[in-house]
Scaffold this active site. Sequence first.
Site, short mmCIF file in Angstrom:
data_model
loop_
_atom_site.label_atom_id
_atom_site.label_comp_id
_atom_site.label_asym_id
_atom_site.label_seq_id
_atom_site.Cartn_x
_atom_site.Cartn_y
_atom_site.Cartn_z
N LYS B 76 -10.43 1.89 46.66
CA LYS B 76 -10.54 3.05 47.11
C LYS B 76 -11.08 3.96 45.77
CE LYS B 76 -9.88 6.91 51.15
NZ LYS B 76 -8.41 6.71 52.16
N SER B 151 -10.21 7.17 56.79
CA SER B 151 -11.26 7.44 55.41
C SER B 151 -11.31 6.07 54.94
CB SER B 151 -10.41 8.55 54.88
OG SER B 151 -9.40 7.97 53.94
N SER B 175 -5.39 7.15 57.98
CA SER B 175 -6.86 6.92 57.22
C SER B 175 -6.59 5.48 56.68
CB SER B 175 -6.98 7.77 55.70
OG SER B 175 -7.66 8.07 56.50
#
Lengths: 476, 487
Positions: B76, B151, B175
């Site tokens: 990420k 997210s 997330s």
Amino acid sequence: MNWETVIGLEVHVQLSTRSKLFSGTATQFGAEPNTQASIYDLALPGTLPVMNREALRMAVRFGLAIDAEIGRKSVFDRKNYFYPDLPKGYQVSQLHHPTVGRGSLTITLEDGSERVIGVTRAHMEEDAGKSLHEDFHGMTGIDLNRAGTPLLEIVSEPELRNAKEAVAYLKKLHSIIRYLDISDGNMAQGSMRCDANVSIRRQGDPELGTRTEIKNINSFRFVEKAINYEVMRQREILEDGGRIIQETRLYDSDRDETRSMRSKEVANDYRYFPEPDLLPVVIDDAYIEAVRAELPELPDQKRERFVADFGLSPYDAGVLVSSREMAEYFEQVVAICGDAKLSANWVTVELLGLLNRNNWEFVDSPISARRLGDLIARIKDNTISGKIAKTVFEAMIEDQAEVDAIIEKQGLKQVTDSGEIEQLIDAVIAGNPDQVQQFRDGKEAVFGYLVGQAMRLSRGKANPAQVNQILRDKLK
Amino acid sequence: MLAKTIAELSRALRGGELSSVELTRAYLDRIERLNPDLNAYITVCGEQALAQAEDADRRLAAGDTSPVCGIPLAHKDIFCTEGVTTSCGSRMLANFVSPYDATVVEKFNAAGAVTLGKTNMDEFAMGSSNETSYFGPVKNPWDTGRVPGGSSGGSAAAVAADLCAMATGTDTGGSIRQPAAFCGVTGLKPSYGRVSRWGMIAFASSLDQAGPICKSAQDAAIMLNVMAGLDERDSTSVDLTVPDYTASLDQSLEGLRIGIPRQHFAEGLNADVEQAIRAALQEFEKLGATLVDIDLPNNELSISAYYVVAPAEASANLSRFDGVRYGYRCDNPLDLEDMYKRTRSEGFGDEVKRRILVGTYALSAGFYDAYYRKAQQIRRLIKQDFLDAFKQVDVIVGPTSPHAAFQLGAKSDPVAMYLEDIYTIAVNLAGLPAISIPSGQSNGLPVGMHIVAGDFEEARLLNVAHQFQRATDWHSRKPSLSGEDAK
């Protein structure tokens, strides 16, 4: 009208840890800009603080030295504000749970009286960097070497009543931190910085007046001058029927005045909240006792000992212990020469005078404690007189040779041979028949003149006691 | 081949059937083909990945036993990666090349994993749909008209579309788990403190936690073995022994007590999702577990408490993005104040600005007690609810999200978006571990099941999830992607 002055001091002391409060970066003063800034100090994204255990130990040392409550659980908070030399946009500090709680210290005033001054708290926090406004053509340079350096902010109660007390308090703090070896306390380099909160009120008024805060005063002398100026300014305003505005002021030492910096009435809201990247610091009794066991002898204790063991006056002892270096120097001198009173005189008068004239610290002294001890020993064993010793002392500044060698080299050794002294005195008697007659006629004061002549003839080297004795015998 | 699990790929690599370079090339080819549409990656590091793969092949030849050696992964874009742009999905950091590696990145590098690139995400991890990214939304591989969740939407989509074998994510309020549910993959949020946060760009420091996003519970165990552990650089990481999370995967679920929170099967839950979860619960009963109805009475307060605590911490965490030292700076600032204002106005997106404003307000003088302090009190109540529940049950099971993936642009109201995390947020406030695993479908879209365990009981979570995956095949189902060759 009688006014009472109320002063509280906030003193920032830079702790002399090798590395910063929350990063492993070195804290050396004077390095090239931004060479002592790690990725945490630069506030790069993703970096996290790790508390410096040594800084905690130093804070606890200070707390114990002023007999303060030690926070068993202290909590770091974020104090939020934007400034270019504050890289994270917040300063990590302690708001509600400081490491050091309420304590006190005793100050000695010029008349020898003592006052106990309350310390509200002392909390740990990180320093900001420096903004450099010159040399950048309309821009500002940022140096983050200092960012993250550990500070102990020591807050006094508003119990100081005039500028001299404020200075005495500050000097006492300075002395304590030097004894504890937790800071170099160098005000010129900013490792000890003082903000003064000053207000005045009518004598007997229970309410405090509106205060102003004078920021970053960087010497003992300026603290006194800044407060005196500010008190005068406030008094003039109030006596003219005006009102004091609560604000931050800056002391300008060139013009010897304080100037408004910013109004606290539009104060920053720092939005403090607990720093989530650090756990509360929990310390137990065992930790506190271990720190206590390492505490050195502190100035008050040392002064009592000097009075009790050496028979010094409280005043002399107070002067000697005011600096750790001086007290240690003095003790070495006594150990060598064995005479505390003479040592105290020589250290506080001759040596201190020499250092002050040259702006030297004790470490810079060209005359080591051992050599001064030797010198005093030579006075004690009558090798030289006290007066000659001053000549030797002057010679020792330039000449690093041993005391005895200097005395020898300069031919300053005291004349104690009675035959030699008798010859001197005979010459004086022969050369001053009028004075001799006057003395014999009962004019005692002339005796001193004759002794002086004999001493001068010996170029100061004759033993004064022997000169006295022999002269008196011969004039009988 | 690219759909295989870490365990399967690792066997193939060590058996010499396949080299890491071949595997890495295959993933890079697929990324090149599919990423323009899916937008799962912000940065692809092809050359660096191939160099790492060559190293990994040497290590494998020398008998390296690390189960992730030579396995291609995606990070990420919230994790700092040395020499590689680390944008956090924001214009503010679009030019930021990190000079250091996050601990998580360092650990995968040390274990021989191959970094394919950095995945797309909601800006500063603030969002539940991946639509707040400065680099454009990620598309859900199951239906490119839909969101992947957020997210960590880029990571979840990359795993679902086989653009990597495994990916890292972070979870502040859901997330990892919500995008894992939307994309039909496995996503674990470990207990707070289990994985180091060093080098992970902070959103809400007391809630953020890194975890694996991958194709099975077994893979999650393998990844967590690499990621977990004390880190001296993160004072909030815990000094607890890291067990081998793969060791207990095969334990029987006989006698397992599963708590079913009434509050998670109430109004607002989509009927298909409820049906899928109920069916999954029956599966657990078949495996020997017993179901117990429980209450989490303060669950409904979790969103409100979260949207005070998280923005408050974020408002301070994001203050460092001021244009002074790195990152975005506005053009031709007039003075300092102008630089601050324009840098931050231009560098941050709307959702980030909204949360900074909310957080700043919540911490302001006179409001602190009413908001921040109250939220922290609620946090303790929520934790207590869980502690009480775990006196009766071993794990708590429910839906990860009230519904399956929604259409891009469907939720324009921020509060509606915040309600996305209604089942996941309480877990962050309580610091507990939780996992989302695929457990059914709704109109052809994956449905995620949420399993929560007590503090540091990741091994139990993984065991429960693995046993479910042995009995079912939801986790093996794949989206059919246009432009995909039939391998």
